[in-house]
Design a protein around this motif. Structure first.
Motif, mmCIF file in Angstrom:
data_model
loop_
_atom_site.group_PDB
_atom_site.id
_atom_site.type_symbol
_atom_site.label_atom_id
_atom_site.label_comp_id
_atom_site.label_asym_id
_atom_site.label_seq_id
_atom_site.Cartn_x
_atom_site.Cartn_y
_atom_site.Cartn_z
ATOM 1 N N SER A 1 25.447 54.867 39.964
ATOM 2 C CA SER A 1 26.559 54.760 40.908
ATOM 3 C C SER A 1 26.176 53.880 42.094
ATOM 4 O O SER A 1 25.020 53.833 42.502
ATOM 5 C CB SER A 1 26.965 56.149 41.410
ATOM 6 N N TRP B 1 33.318 54.569 45.733
ATOM 7 C CA TRP B 1 32.097 54.177 45.034
ATOM 8 C C TRP B 1 32.446 53.756 43.608
ATOM 9 O O TRP B 1 33.598 53.900 43.160
ATOM 10 C CB TRP B 1 31.066 55.307 45.036
ATOM 11 N N SER C 1 28.886 61.300 43.415
ATOM 12 C CA SER C 1 29.140 60.595 42.161
ATOM 13 C C SER C 1 28.947 61.527 40.968
ATOM 14 O O SER C 1 28.412 62.629 41.086
ATOM 15 C CB SER C 1 28.210 59.387 42.049
ATOM 16 N N GLU D 1 23.325 55.732 49.325
ATOM 17 C CA GLU D 1 23.018 55.479 47.922
ATOM 18 C C GLU D 1 21.516 55.553 47.745
ATOM 19 O O GLU D 1 20.763 54.924 48.497
ATOM 20 C CB GLU D 1 23.547 54.089 47.546
ATOM 21 N N ARG E 1 22.378 57.263 42.849
ATOM 22 C CA ARG E 1 23.400 58.277 43.079
ATOM 23 C C ARG E 1 24.017 58.043 44.445
ATOM 24 O O ARG E 1 23.393 57.455 45.333
ATOM 25 C CB ARG E 1 22.808 59.687 43.027
ATOM 26 N N GLU F 1 30.987 53.762 39.367
ATOM 27 C CA GLU F 1 30.094 54.392 38.397
ATOM 28 C C GLU F 1 30.033 53.535 37.136
ATOM 29 O O GLU F 1 31.069 53.112 36.609
ATOM 30 C CB GLU F 1 30.589 55.801 38.054
ATOM 31 N N TRP G 1 35.900 54.973 41.964
ATOM 32 C CA TRP G 1 36.262 56.351 42.280
ATOM 33 C C TRP G 1 36.493 56.483 43.786
ATOM 34 O O TRP G 1 35.850 55.796 44.582
ATOM 35 C CB TRP G 1 35.155 57.318 41.855
#
Length: 917
Positions: free
Chosen positions: A191, A208, A185, A143, A149, A210, A241
């Motif tokens: 994210s 992850w 992402s 990340e 992201r 978002e 997700w």
């Protein structure tokens, strides 16, 4: 279900016997940081790098450690680089790294301004994880801190030397058809990386969240035990997700509608159930059954709603494992309050993981190679990590794992200035069959050194003579309705059995078991430390001691035969053994009767302290000894444990000595060290010394330890010097001779005597115990008062020798819990490929008239292959009889045993024997 905020009803326990400090909870435990078997306390010395001003493991999902099929270890962590937070990867040089230098220097993978192997993705790194799939491809997810992201990269890491391949940027790829790094992402979304895992068919799953903007009045649906409720959401929400990465493609799907799932962790179990835990204002659990199949279908995954586990607080970290409909969650509430919740398929039950006043931090769950769960945590109060095993409905007692002492690699006797263990750590969440559990620790110094170690589990190889004790529960897969009970040794009513001599004799002040007792097949022989100089200006052990010899026909009644070897006040009419020390002293003899020795003149071997050095002596009979050979050793202080190690595979290391390292300023903390030798003269200190540290116990210091081998383990009685200066004996165990664990820490195996008695303040056993029939005998020193910092008074203390006994394997039994009529436990599986076996039990409390009873089942999977006849007679070697006789009715494949205990039954051990024995 218990309402959140309430601790579940504890199971009944036998309070007088259960683990100290847990009598309100049925021997539950806490958490851990890295590894075990109460793995006391090995000091981890394998430093792989330094994190500097950066926290190396900020999101404790346990995905920072992986291993390829060749056994090479990989550890990813954040550290301080020239351009800020950098992602480093450390790679081991072999399959069993243990010492400094066993890892290659860590390499920067991702750094700002393209300072790493991979082109920087979105600035500095915030969180990261790795897994290695069945094709030996390393999947890296991180990340970015600036743009928030989630990035992905992959690299082949097969073979024993993958580092050169990793260093080449061109060997890294992104999602199929893209270069690395690749953004997983969604575009322009804030994210957060959550978790990742390898699953069925070699696929890798990446989770992850978002952040999305929601309209006024937006709500989130939760499931209150099949009753849906709408919860106000606010201005923003977070969607979960999932990406499935295969060798051919990558598929992404949304798992939830906007809600509180900012950062989630997961477990994808062998049954295909996906277990998720995430936190917002509350802590939530979400399960997807048949997840891989539903992921491939057009199923709307967002229609499954989470269940609120705990309400109204903030959470430092959380972790989950599952088995189909069952789930286990551990979490730390704000305020350093660790808890766990277990879902049995119908209801949730919650318990505290820390019933003490000490500070536990960062619990992490993991699954071992068999799919069984363990929890690891850091005890910040002690500066040590601990773990506990999940037994199906509760945790076992806690076992000590690892600790670190910063700067130890430069000085194996480094002074302790207090806990040097940071709360940051990680433990490997998933392991494959045959693999140990990897772990990482962080030191508390300004450079934040990062250390690595691994925990080797019980292999449970079944063969004739294989015995199972219940000291660390490593062979137990599940247990219900039973508790572990601890039993101290019983002192002989005639103690002390070897007493000081009359006034004016050479041992008038001390005749104590700083020595050894051996049974040669005809008589008992004792070598002890004697002393008659309470007015000596020197500390005990520096002058005036001699080695005395005593004999007994029954081990109870002792005589001191005149040997005519050493003159005292002009007379040799005494039992002093002449070791060639002249007018010096001889102290703490360690004696071995070596039945492997081909030279009769060297049958007996002794190492003894003589005026600041240690000497080696040989004897044909234990009475007449050779002159000494100076032993070449490093920093032995008092030593007591000397034996031939039958578990050691290296022939150069089979002679062992355990001693305490010399106390050094400013703290002067004594701890246990180990040395090995091939020739008994040249000794090598274990680079991991000290192998046992009192941080793992309630003791202030470890003085000495007596180590012996039983049931394929190293067992030890250790002098646990308390802060009140008294010294009882605690029981410890180890599966490798290095990583020791306490058995019922705080409960003495040899207790102190009543106030005013001869052993009221000080007990210390001989080198090794004796096995006599159905009992274990331990001769021990005893003293009536503490040292208390008063050396002059200590010199006046009279010390003598007593005997403590216990039934064979008798320290820990499994008993039926109070309020229960019966209970059961199931072993971990073993693979049986052939050989006829029988089974013996060591059990008590059995009665054919309706009292205690035991029955055993042989399982293949969940199918019962055979059920034994009822066992209702107590004994140490009780044969188990099956319908067709004593032979175990085995079949090829993986087998387990399930034991059923009823009433007053107490099971101490079980042993496999050759059929027909």
């Amino acid at each position: 279900m218990n309402a959140p905020g309430l601790v579940g009803t504890p199971l009944p326990v036998k309070r007088a016997k259960v683990f100290a400090g847990l009598d309100c909870l049925l021997i539950t435990a806490g958490f851990l940081l890295l590894l075990a078997v109460n793995t006391t306390h090995a000091i981890v010395v394998l430093k792989v790098g330094e994190a500097g001003r950066v926290d190396p493991f900020t999101h404790l999902n346990g995905r920072q450690i992986a291993r390829n099929s060749s056994g090479v270890w990989f550890l990813v962590y954040r550290g301080e680089g020239p351009r800020g937070a950098t992602l480093f990867l450390a790679v081991s040089k072999g399959a069993t790294p243990e010492f400094s230098g066993d890892f290659h220097p860590a390499i920067p993978l991702v750094a700002d301004a393209n300072g790493g192997v991979l082109p920087a993705g979105g600035g500095a790194v915030a969180n990261a994880g790795i897994v290695i799939d069945d094709r030996d491809t390393l999947h890296l997810v991180w990340e970015s801190d600036d743009e928030r992201r989630v990035w992905y990269g992959a690299c082949p890491v097969g073979g024993r030397e993958p580092l050169k391949h990793i260093r080449q940027t061109g060997n890294w790829t992104g999602i199929v058809g893209h270069a690395a790094p690749h953004i997983l992402s969604g575009p322009n979304q804030d994210s957060r990386f959550g978790d990742m895992a390898w699953g069925p068919h070699g696929n890798v799953w990446i989770l992850w969240s978002e952040e999305v903007t929601v309209g006024p009045g937006a709500t989130y649906t939760i499931d209150l035990k099949h009753r849906l409720r709408q919860v106000p959401l606010g201005r923003t929400g977070h969607e979960l997700w999932m990406a499935r990465v295969t060798a051919a493609d990558c598929t992404r799907k949304r798992l939830s509608l906007p809600g509180p799932a900012r950062r989630a962790v997961m477990d994808l179990d062998a049954a295909g159930s996906l277990h998720l835990v995430f936190a917002g204002r509350h802590l939530y659990y979400l399960r997807h059954a048949d997840f891989p199949a539903r992921f491939d279908q057009a199923a709307e995954l967002t229609k499954t709603h989470p269940f609120p586990l705990w309400q109204g607080t903030s959470y430092t970290n959380y972790s989950v494992v599952g088995w189909g409909e069952r789930a286990l969650v551990v979490f730390e509430r704000i305020g350093n309050i660790p808890l766990y919740g277990y879902f049995d398929g119908t209801n949730w039950q919650f318990e505290s993981l820390n019933p003490t006043a000490e500070v536990y931090r960062n619990p992490i769950l993991c699954k071992d190679q068999r799919g069984s769960a363990q929890v690891f945590w850091a005890n910040i109060s002690r500066g040590h990590t601990f773990y506990a095993r999940w037994l199906g409905t509760r945790f076992s007692a806690p076992y000590s794992a690892r600790t670190v002492i910063d700067g130890l690699e430069a000085n194996d006797q480094a002074s302790d200035t207090g806990p040097t263990l940071s709360r940051f750590h990680t433990v490997q969440r998933q392991t494959r069959p045959g693999n140990p559990i990897g772990m990482a620790l962080v030191g508390n110094s300004p450079t934040k050194p990062v250390y690595f170690d691994h925990l080797i589990e019980s292999d449970f190889k079944v063969a004739p003579g294989r015995k199972v004790l219940f000291l660390d529960m490593a062979e137990i897969q599940s247990m219900e309705g039973l508790i572990e009970s601890f039993h101290p040794m019983k002192k002989h009513p005639g103690n002390p059995l070897l007493r000081t001599g009359p006034v004016g004799s050479w041992d008038s002040q001390r005749a104590h078991a700083y020595g050894d007792v051996i049974f040669d097949g005809r008589k008992f022989q004792m070598w002890y430390s004697g002393w008659s100089r309470p007015d000596s200006p020197l500390l005990p052990g520096t002058a005036g001691h001699h080695v005395g010899y005593a004999e007994s026909h029954d081990g109870i009644h002792w005589v001191k035969p005149p040997l005519g070897q050493f003159a005292v006040n002009g007379s040799k009419a005494n039992n002093i053994v002449d070791l060639g020390e002249g007018k010096g002293h001889a102290y703490m003899p360690m004696v071995v009767r070596d039945t492997r020795e081909s030279d009769p003149a060297r049958r007996y071997k002794m190492i003894v302290e003589q005026t600041g050095r240690n000497t080696l002596h040989f004897s044909p009979d234990g009475i007449h000894w050779s002159d000494g050979i100076v032993v070449r050793q490093h920093r032995w202080s008092d030593q007591r444990s000397f034996f031939y190690d039958t578990l050691e595979t290296d022939p150069h290391k089979r002679w062992k000595v355990y001693s305490h390292g010399r106390a050094r300023p400013p703290i002067g903390l004594r701890k246990i060290c180990r040395d090995w030798s091939e020739d008994l003269i040249h000794w090598t200190s274990d680079p991991r010394n000290p192998v046992a540290h009192p941080r793992a116990s309630t003791a202030a210091e470890y003085h000495l330890i007596s180590v012996w081998i039983d049931a394929g383990m190293y067992l030890g009685l250790v002098d646990c010097w308390q802060r009140t200066q008294v010294q009882p004996q605690y029981l410890m165990g180890s599966r490798d001779g290095v990583n020791f664990f306490h058995v019922f820490d705080g409960q003495a195996a040899i207790e102190l005597g009543a106030p005013g008695s001869w052993d009221a303040a000080w007990v210390a056993p001989v080198n090794v115990p004796l096995m006599r029939g159905d009992e274990m005998w331990v001769y021990y020193s005893g003293g009536p008062v503490t040292i208390g910092g008063q050396v002059d008074r200590w010199n006046d203390v009279r010390m003598q020798t007593g005997l403590a006994t216990i039934r064979r394997d008798g320290f820990v039994s499994l008993d039926v819990a109070e309020g229960r009529a019966n209970g059961s436990f199931t072993t971990i599986p073993w693979q049986h490929t052939g050989g006829e076996l029988s089974l013996e039990l060591n059990a008590d409390g059995l009665n054919p008239m309706g009292g205690g009873r035991i029955r055993v089942e042989l399982l293949s999977g969940d199918r019962v292959l055979a059920t034994s006849l009822m066992i209702a007679t107590s004994g140490v070697r009780i044969p188990v009889t099956w319908p067709a006789g004593r032979r175990l009715p085995w079949r090829p494949g993986f087998l387990r045993l399930r034991f059923h205990l009823a009433g007053s039954a107490q099971l101490y051990s079980f042993t496999f024997q050759a059929a027909g024995r």
